[in-house]
Design an enzyme around this catalytic site. Structure first.
Site, PDB file in Angstrom:
ATOM      1  N   ASP A   1       0.862  -1.183   0.000  1.00  0.00           N
ATOM      2  CA  ASP A   1       0.000   0.000   0.000  1.00  0.00           C
ATOM      3  C   ASP A   1       0.893   1.227   0.000  1.00  0.00           C
ATOM      4  OD1 ASP A   1      -2.388  -1.470   0.141  1.00  0.00           O
ATOM      5  OD2 ASP A   1      -2.216  -1.654   2.319  1.00  0.00           O
TER       6      ASP A   1
ATOM      7  N   ASP B   1      -7.123  -1.431  -4.448  1.00  0.00           N
ATOM      8  CA  ASP B   1      -8.200  -1.080  -3.521  1.00  0.00           C
ATOM      9  C   ASP B   1      -9.131  -0.042  -4.142  1.00  0.00           C
ATOM     10  OD1 ASP B   1      -7.041  -2.758  -1.605  1.00  0.00           O
ATOM     11  OD2 ASP B   1      -5.811  -1.129  -0.794  1.00  0.00           O
TER      12      ASP B   1
END
Length: 198
Positions: free
Chosen positions: A135, A154
């Protein structure tokens, strides 16, 4: 009616090749962009050294997440690939009846997002089925103070789900048809029992 027409109708595919192609292309692009940004992040960002952009609205902060959003389920990393496989199977089933391009985009985004993070689970450290997801996007703060640090996969998942919900709410069906809205539905006058009789 021609006797051959029913047989031809039965043989015609329940899906539209164009819609399935759009779904596949959307998923491939989503995975490619996701993995490219993850590669750039691991090559150019250092953990604990966020890069501030857009006046602080966004920070690029390298994080390796063993769980889901907000590190939920970090002790059960192996579960997430199994969930992803279920999602992929469901989308494959939906594609067999897909005739709507907007739905193809929505499902393609969900599929691409799921496969993007699945790739991390399978091929990144610490090992197969236990890989940590990369991330790097943190909004309003450098360390996810206000919202979970996320990645392109995401984002694709979220946008795809929102688009699917909007399509459902507006009556757009996966087969390309559209349900009539309540305003446009035919109005039937209720019987009152006072109608004139012949």
């Amino acid at each position: 009616m021609n006797a051959d027409e029913p047989a031809a109708a039965e043989k015609s595919p329940r899906f539209a090749p164009r819609a399935v192609a759009v779904l596949a292309a959307t998923a491939v692009i989503a995975v490619a962009v996701d993995q490219w940004t993850k590669h750039l992040s691991t090559e150019n960002l250092e953990p604990g050294e966020p890069v501030r952009i857009l006046g602080g609205l966004v920070h690029l902060s390298l994080l390796r997440n063993s769980g889901a959003a907000f590190s939920f389920g970090s002790s059960y990393t192996w579960v997430f690939p199994l969930i992803t496989l279920v999602v992929v199977g469901w989308i494959g089933f939906m594609a067999s009846r897909l005739r709507s391009v907007p739905w193809a985009i929505a499902l393609g985004l969900v599929l691409g997002g799921a496969l993007g993070n699945l790739t991390d689970r399978l091929f990144r450290a610490p090992g197969f089925l236990h890989g940590h997801v990369v991330d790097m996007i943190s909004v309003f703060g450098p360390y996810g103070e206000y919202f979970a640090v996320f990645n392109i996969a995401d984002s694709c998942l979220s946008v795809g789900v929102v688009l699917a919900v909007l399509l459902e709410l507006t009556g757009r069906q996966r087969d390309g048809s559209r349900l009539p809205s309540k305003k446009n539905a035919p109005q039937t006058k209720p019987a009152t029992g006072t109608e004139e009789r012949a």
